[in-house]
Design an enzyme around this catalytic site. Structure first.
Site, short mmCIF file in Angstrom:
data_model
loop_
_atom_site.label_atom_id
_atom_site.label_comp_id
_atom_site.label_asym_id
_atom_site.label_seq_id
_atom_site.Cartn_x
_atom_site.Cartn_y
_atom_site.Cartn_z
N ASP A 383 0.87 -1.16 0.00
CA ASP A 383 0.00 0.00 0.00
C ASP A 383 0.92 1.22 0.00
O ASP A 383 1.97 1.21 0.65
CB ASP A 383 -0.88 -0.01 1.25
CG ASP A 383 -1.75 1.23 1.34
OD1 ASP A 383 -2.40 1.55 0.35
OD2 ASP A 383 -1.75 1.87 2.40
N LYS A 384 0.55 2.27 -0.73
CA LYS A 384 1.48 3.40 -0.88
C LYS A 384 1.61 4.25 0.38
O LYS A 384 2.68 4.35 0.97
CB LYS A 384 1.06 4.30 -2.05
CG LYS A 384 2.02 5.48 -2.27
CD LYS A 384 1.55 6.39 -3.39
CE LYS A 384 0.48 7.35 -2.94
NZ LYS A 384 0.97 8.39 -2.01
N THR A 538 -2.98 1.78 -4.53
CA THR A 538 -3.34 3.06 -3.92
C THR A 538 -4.66 3.56 -4.49
O THR A 538 -5.06 3.18 -5.59
CB THR A 538 -2.23 4.11 -4.17
OG1 THR A 538 -2.61 5.35 -3.59
CG2 THR A 538 -1.97 4.31 -5.65
N LYS A 566 -9.64 -3.50 -2.79
CA LYS A 566 -8.22 -3.85 -2.62
C LYS A 566 -8.01 -5.36 -2.57
O LYS A 566 -7.07 -5.89 -3.17
CB LYS A 566 -7.65 -3.19 -1.37
CG LYS A 566 -7.38 -1.71 -1.54
CD LYS A 566 -6.59 -1.16 -0.37
CE LYS A 566 -6.20 0.29 -0.61
NZ LYS A 566 -5.37 0.83 0.47
N ASP A 585 -1.48 -0.63 6.12
CA ASP A 585 -1.59 -0.04 7.45
C ASP A 585 -2.99 0.42 7.82
O ASP A 585 -3.23 0.82 8.95
CB ASP A 585 -0.63 1.14 7.59
CG ASP A 585 -1.01 2.31 6.68
OD1 ASP A 585 -1.72 2.07 5.69
OD2 ASP A 585 -0.59 3.45 6.96
N ASP A 589 -7.30 -1.80 4.40
CA ASP A 589 -6.32 -2.78 3.94
C ASP A 589 -6.58 -4.14 4.57
O ASP A 589 -6.03 -5.15 4.12
CB ASP A 589 -4.89 -2.34 4.32
CG ASP A 589 -4.48 -1.05 3.63
OD1 ASP A 589 -4.92 -0.84 2.49
OD2 ASP A 589 -3.73 -0.27 4.24
#
Length: 704
Positions: A383-384, A538, A566, A585, A589
């Site tokens: 994840d960005k 993202t 996601k 995080d 997610d």
């Protein structure tokens, strides 16, 4: 209220509901480009059960061993000459058998009924045979010398220890659902014709109007009926920046109104809320994750058939040779030596040491199967925001107008922002503290917030305004060509742009972005060197994601991904044949972390992300993924070494116990068999201890 409009609004904000209209959204919510980001049920109870039985059985086994004639002869001490001495091993051994051995007896019976023999049946068979044979000897029946009381006690203690370590090492993701539930307030302030009254959140219904005070959590999904506030959605999105929400915008249960109160009309309650939807996705993803077949169970099934067939052949051959006594002794010895002392510890001990070594390296292993699977991962999906990037605004560019220096522009902007606690304001002040000499700093007075436009204050007797496009339009200011030439590039890559104006003159502009972590470059280089592909996911706009991907040399990018989609991207990679590790995080997610072959949560992320992952990084360093891979590969090698030793040892020792070399004078007595079992266990334990020499320092691993 502290508001700035951004230059652009790429992407969608990370929420679990469709994004609401964002007209007039300001730059302090700024970079909308920051968007997008019961499988082991019962292990805790089983672990406690094995722990309790282990300690009690260990205490009871001490006198059993101490009062054993073989142990006394081995260590050269004399037992008291009293009738009661001979009854200590059988009495306490019987207690240990029924108390400590019961999980193996019941487990073995279950495996036998299901026709799936494994470790439990093998252990149950061995302790059952040892128990019966020992009582036959104690009671003087048949004249056999088959006193296995001390071996029986130690066998049960060692097996209990192995299963306790295994249960303790197995991570449980069920806590994720509790963490989600904990986000919701227990009570809500319901607005009625008679004023407000406090009611349990569970009693809210669609259409109710509730008051959310400054600093309070939203009790259920709804739309804002009155008010405007910056809402902290970090517990949902993992994003650090608050988002401005105003009349007509949607708000999600569990988010926090940080700076002002809101009146919210409830649109969804209970199971219909976005948080409940995430909860269901986490549960579904966890339930769909296949449980790996433990290597030890396969070995135990093989050993069961091997020991059973060898035992039957041993009894038959010695009986046909006319030696019934030897047939019984040899058969019992075979069944006892076949019990996997070493096999029972081969994997749990490696897991226990691996998790301890990982913890010292800042890697917290919650699911040992996830650690084992990490060695097979060929794609790491990051994840960005907050993972590859720092998750907070930083000043990444300064564009002063002609006649203005970088330091002067930053000093003036920081003076205006000094009284604000907003993340964007703090980023500007921090940049000024780093770059502007102390004697060149200035102060401001008469600070004012300009809703929807920015902020203003008086600096050196002149009014200075800091804000985005709305401020420029409202004050009818034009941007100098030299500034516009620079800010155009910032806008194209998705940066937030704030202009600084003194009176009617634009002094320049600053760019604010979520900066890439220095460690991210080295982590991705090291993953590539190990043959692992790197992907990034993202909710940011494509141009923002591509800019970060180009900087980090990322192999594949999933941009503009809605939070609820996601985990679908994880599934897409898996359907292509990849083994995927997901690093994230935020709460949204969590389903992807649970769906991935290995879920890795950043320690600074949300509780739900951490609970949904199999592995947690205590620090924000993405290089720690290398530590997980290194430990997984080393631990798997140790597991195989231990299994090969434990299984190979039995394959050699069992025929000797059966007496295949008796014609040559080579035979193993029951006592020697018990000693050999102990030696095998010691070898396995020492081999596992070699894992402690493994260096898991992420900085060193990223240089290899």
């Amino acid at each position: 209220m502290h508001n700035h409009q951004p230059e652009i609004e790429p992407g969608a904000t990370k929420t679990t509901l469709p994004p609401a209209p964002r007209a007039g959204h300001d730059a302090h919510t700024a970079d909308a480009a920051h968007g997008g980001h019961d499988r082991h049920a019962g292990h805790g109870a089983h672990g406690e059960m094995f722990r309790r039985r282990f300690w009690i059985s260990l205490v009871l086994s001490v006198p059993v061993v101490a009062f054993s004639h073989m142990v006394a002869d081995l260590f050269g001490y004399t037992l008291p000459h009293a009738p009661w001495v001979a009854w200590i091993p059988p009495v306490l051994g019987t207690v240990i058998f029924f108390y400590g051995g019961m999980p193996f007896l019941t487990g073995g019976w279950t495996e036998l009924r299901s026709r799936r023999p494994g470790m439990m049946l093998l252990i149950g068979m061995a302790i059952g045979v040892a128990f019966v044979a020992s009582w036959v000897t104690t009671l003087g029946l048949g004249g056999f010398d088959l006193d296995f009381w001390w071996e029986l006690a130690l066998l049960i203690v060692i097996m209990l220890l192995g299963h306790w370590l295994e249960m303790r090492a197995l991570g449980s993701a069920s806590g994720a659902l509790e963490a989600l539930a904990a986000m919701l307030p227990d009570t809500a302030e319901k607005i009625t014709d008679d004023g407000t009254r406090e009611v349990p959140s569970a009693e809210l219904a669609v259409g109710d109007l509730v008051l959310v005070r400054s600093g309070g959590r939203v009790p259920a999904d709804g739309t804002i009926a009155d008010g405007r506030a910056e809402v902290d959605e970090s517990m949902i999105s993992g994003e650090s920046r608050p988002v401005v929400r105003q009349v007509g915008d949607t708000v999600v249960a569990g988010t926090v109104a940080t700076d002002s109160s809101l009146r919210v009309r409830i649109t969804a309650v209970g199971a219909d809320t976005a948080l409940a939807g995430i909860q269901r996705m986490v549960a579904d993803a966890q339930a769909s994750s296949s449980r790996a077949q433990a290597l030890a169970d396969k070995a135990a099934a093989f050993l069961f058939y091997f020991a059973a067939v060898t035992g039957a052949l041993t009894f038959a051959v010695w009986t046909l040779l006319g030696n019934l006594d030897e047939a019984v002794v040899r058969t019992v010895t075979v069944l006892v030596i076949a019990c996997p002392h070493a096999l029972g510890l081969a994997i749990p001990l490696v897991i226990a040491i691996s998790t301890e070594r990982a913890a010292r390296a800042g890697v917290l292993v919650k699911d040992c199967l996830a650690l084992e699977r990490m060695r097979t991962v060929d794609v790491v999906l990051f994840d960005k925001t907050g993972t590859l990037t720092q998750g907070r605004h930083q000043v990444t560019g300064v564009a002063p107008a002609t006649g203005v220096t970088d330091e002067e522009l930053l000093a003036v902007a920081a003076a205006v922002e000094a009284d604000s606690e907003h993340p964007v304001a703090r980023a500007i002040v921090a940049a000024a503290e780093d770059r502007v000499p102390r004697d060149e700093r200035v102060t401001a007075t008469d600070f004012r917030s300009l809703p929807g436009r920015g902020v203003s204050a008086v600096v050196d007797g002149a009014e200075v305004t800091v804000g985005g496009p709305a401020m420029l339009r409202d004050l009818q200011l034009s941007v100098p060509d030299e500034v516009a030439a620079v800010t155009g590039g910032w806008v194209r890559r998705g940066a937030s742009v704030l202009h600084v104006a003194r009176g009617a003159r634009v002094l320049g502009a600053v760019a604010l972005e979520d900066a890439v972590r220095d460690e991210s470059h080295r982590a991705i280089e090291a993953l590539h060197a190990r043959g692992v592909r790197v992907a990034m996911i993202t909710g940011d706009a494509r141009q923002v994601a591509d800019a970060v991907a180009a900087d980090l040399d990322i192999d594949e990018v999933f941009a503009e991904v809605l939070p609820e989609h996601k985990d679908a991207k994880v599934t897409e990679l898996q359907q292509r044949g990849h083994r995927v590790a997901m690093v994230g995080d935020g709460v949204n997610d969590a389903p992807a972390l649970a769906r991935a072959d290995v879920g890795v949560a950043i320690g600074a992320g949300t509780d739900v992300a951490i609970e949904s992952a199999g592995v947690v990084l205590a620090a924000d360093d993405p290089r720690a993924v290398l530590s997980i891979i290194e430990l997984s590969r080393a631990g798997y090698r140790k597991m195989w070494q231990n299994l090969v030793w434990a299984t190979g040892y039995n394959i050699v020792a069992v025929p000797l116990a059966a007496g295949v070399l008796a014609f040559a004078g080579v035979a193993i007595s029951p006592a020697v068999a018990a000693v050999l079992m102990s030696v095998s266990t010691i070898v396995v334990a020492l081999n596992a201890q070699l894992l402690r020499r493994l260096d898991l320092d992420p900085a060193r691993l990223s240089r290899l």
